[in-house]
Design an enzyme around this catalytic site. Structure first.
Site, PDB file in Angstrom:
ATOM      1  N   HIS A  62       0.840  -1.212   0.000  1.00 27.04           N
ATOM      2  CA  HIS A  62       0.000   0.000   0.000  1.00 27.04           C
ATOM      3  C   HIS A  62       0.872   1.259   0.000  1.00 27.04           C
ATOM      4  CE1 HIS A  62      -3.314  -2.690   1.377  1.00 27.04           C
ATOM      5  NE2 HIS A  62      -2.317  -3.264   2.032  1.00 27.04           N
ATOM      6  N   SER A 115      13.899  21.982 -16.791  1.00 25.38           N
ATOM      7  CA  SER A 115      12.721  22.825 -16.922  1.00 25.38           C
ATOM      8  C   SER A 115      13.160  24.134 -17.570  1.00 25.38           C
ATOM      9  CB  SER A 115      12.143  23.087 -15.531  1.00 25.38           C
ATOM     10  OG  SER A 115      11.472  24.328 -15.492  1.00 25.38           O
ATOM     11  N   LYS A 156      15.883  21.806 -11.794  1.00 22.03           N
ATOM     12  CA  LYS A 156      15.150  20.580 -12.110  1.00 22.03           C
ATOM     13  C   LYS A 156      15.925  19.561 -12.944  1.00 22.03           C
ATOM     14  CE  LYS A 156      10.722  20.646 -11.451  1.00 22.03           C
ATOM     15  NZ  LYS A 156      10.090  19.556 -10.724  1.00 22.03           N
ATOM     16  N   GLU A 203       8.380   8.830 -17.071  1.00 27.03           N
ATOM     17  CA  GLU A 203       6.960   9.196 -17.102  1.00 27.03           C
ATOM     18  C   GLU A 203       6.352   8.802 -18.448  1.00 27.03           C
ATOM     19  OE1 GLU A 203       7.105  13.423 -16.224  1.00 27.03           O
ATOM     20  OE2 GLU A 203       8.421  12.982 -14.544  1.00 27.03           O
TER      21      GLU A 203
END
Ligand code: ARG
Length: 455
Positions: free
Chosen positions: A163, A285, A291, A298
């Site tokens: 979980h 970024s 970043k 992704e």
């Protein structure tokens, strides 16, 4: 003899309708050109050997001339010099046009007893076999990258989660080889798709056979298929089904691989920082200079969704289609090709990311909280004679008594098969070696069949 035909089959089609029906075939079919030459070489060889005819469709010497010319066309295709014109409609007509330009009437004989329906089905299956074997090799390579990451991490303790909550002591090795094992298991699905692709539909013609003594077993042998699809109608209906089976295997593999990508995203975020992703695989970024984002991982989640969509598209396209050839089937082509290219690219890039991933052992250890040892504490009570359920309640009623323990000792204490202290790297290495060997053997057999037909 009629000259100046616009296309080989037809010159009456409205240009817009022609463009619509041809679709992307002039581009997509480039991937099939070499396989089309191979299929045609086998068909022409078989035609030249047909017995019981008053006059041969083509002689053995003519078949040899056709094969030589097909060899030249295939070589051109391999160099990227093959061209399909809209007037050709597809690779099949382009090859026939080129053969006819070179060999005259002999070129016009090669399609005897064949339809584009069985021809394209052969091309797709040969292409799929080749691509599937390469995808299998890439799957094995990804599993090997994970096994090596597991070796680098070894017994470094990692919080095992259920979980997403801290659960029990685990190790980097267990995490990495667990993913490796899931990925290796996917070879079973790829193999099932391979076995379905490895069947010969040639000689089914438009789906009903022809009044010629075709020797279908002969082309099966020449092309290196495992067997012939017996029923000609069945052979025509198998088009699309084998693409859908392939996409189903790819969709499932992508779903497995995408969970690995997700774990890597999560465990490399600063709040966890168990892993550091290679800088060169992270993207920045335009506004936030600090970043280094895991865009590549992704996109793997999104690609997994897309391949599932491709599988759904294939099954949706098929499920209400009447028996026999229908042009809908042409649209299965880009679905399976896209599925293969997305999956293969993902496998290759993910292996690179895994190879470059660094482990921060301090962060892995620092993440252990007293609760992670709760089950171990209860099991110590069991060792002292307390029944399990009493031990469980004893610990649960006094969670405040739990304290920090040594995570290294905890992971070493679990020694049964497949737990933290009981992982056998040889299991994975042996499976990798066996799978690679089988892939290489079949790739060599396919290449040998190709060069025997196209020399
Ligand atoms: N490009 C076509 C396809 O992929 C070839 C077969 C065409 N057959 C036909 N009966 N129109 O399906």
């Amino acid at each position: 003899m009629e000259k100046n035909r616009k296309t080989i089959t037809d010159n009456t089609v409205d240009p817009d309708v022609l463009a619509y029906t041809v679709g992307d075939d002039p581009v997509l079919d480039l991937a099939l050109a070499v396989w089309d030459c191979m299929g045609t070489a086998a068909h022409v060889t078989m035609l030249s050997e047909m017995k019981g005819l008053r006059r041969p469709v083509v002689t053995k010497a003519e078949a040899a001339r056709v094969r030589r010319e097909l060899g030249r066309i295939a070589a051109l295709a391999e160099k990227g010099g093959f061209e399909i014109r809209v007037d050709d409609q597809d690779v099949h007509m382009a090859v026939e046009r080129m053969l006819t330009e070179k060999l005259g009437d002999l070129g016009k004989k090669i399609h005897t007893g064949r339809s584009r329906n069985d021809q394209v089905a052969v091309d797709v299956r040969l292409h799929m076999k080749d691509e599937l074997l390469r995808a299998e090799a890439e799957t094995v390579s990804l599993a090997a990258s994970l096994r090596r990451l597991g070796k680098r991490g070894g017994m470094t303790p990692l919080v095992g989660r259920t979980h997403l909550q801290p659960a029990m002591p685990s190790t980097v090795e267990m995490w990495a080889t667990g993913h490796a094992e899931m990925i290796l298991d996917q070879l079973e699905n790829l193999e099932a798709a391979y076995r379905l692709a490895d069947l010969n539909p040639l000689g089914s013609a438009a789906g009903y056979g022809v009044p010629l003594p075709l020797d279908r077993q002969r082309t099966t042998k020449l092309l290196g298929f495992s067997r012939t699809i017996h029923n000609c109608f069945g052979a025509s209906m198998a088009r699309g089904e084998c693409e859908a089976s392939l996409l189903s295997a790819l969709a499932q593999l992508m779903a497995v691989v995408s969970r690995l990508a997700e774990d890597l995203i999560l465990f490399s975020m600063p709040e966890f920082a168990y892993f550091r992703l290679p800088r060169e695989y992270c993207t920045g970024s335009s506004i936030m200079p600090q970043k280094f984002n895991p865009d590549v991982l992704e996109l793997m989640r999104s690609k997994a969704a897309q391949v599932l969509g491709l599988q759904t598209a294939a099954l949706s396209l098929l499920h209400a289609m009447p028996g026999g050839y229908n042009r809908d089937l042409q649209d299965c082509k880009w679905l399976y090709m896209k599925g293969l290219s997305i999956t293969r690219q993902t496998l290759r890039i993910l292996a690179k990311v895994v190879d470059g991933t660094k482990i921060d052992a301090d962060r892995c250890r620092a993440a252990f909280t007293p609760g992670v040892f709760a089950t171990d504490v209860a099991l110590r009570l069991v060792a002292g004679g307390t029944p399990w359920r009493d031990a469980y309640h004893d610990v649960r009623d006094h969670l405040e008594r739990l304290s920090d323990e040594d995570p290294d000792a905890a992971v070493a204490a679990k020694t049964h098969e497949g737990t933290t202290g009981g992982i056998d790297h040889d299991v994975y290495e042996k499976r990798e070696v066996a799978a690679m060997k089988s892939v290489e053997k079949r790739l060599a057999a396919l290449a040998a069949a190709k060069s025997a037909l196209l020399k």
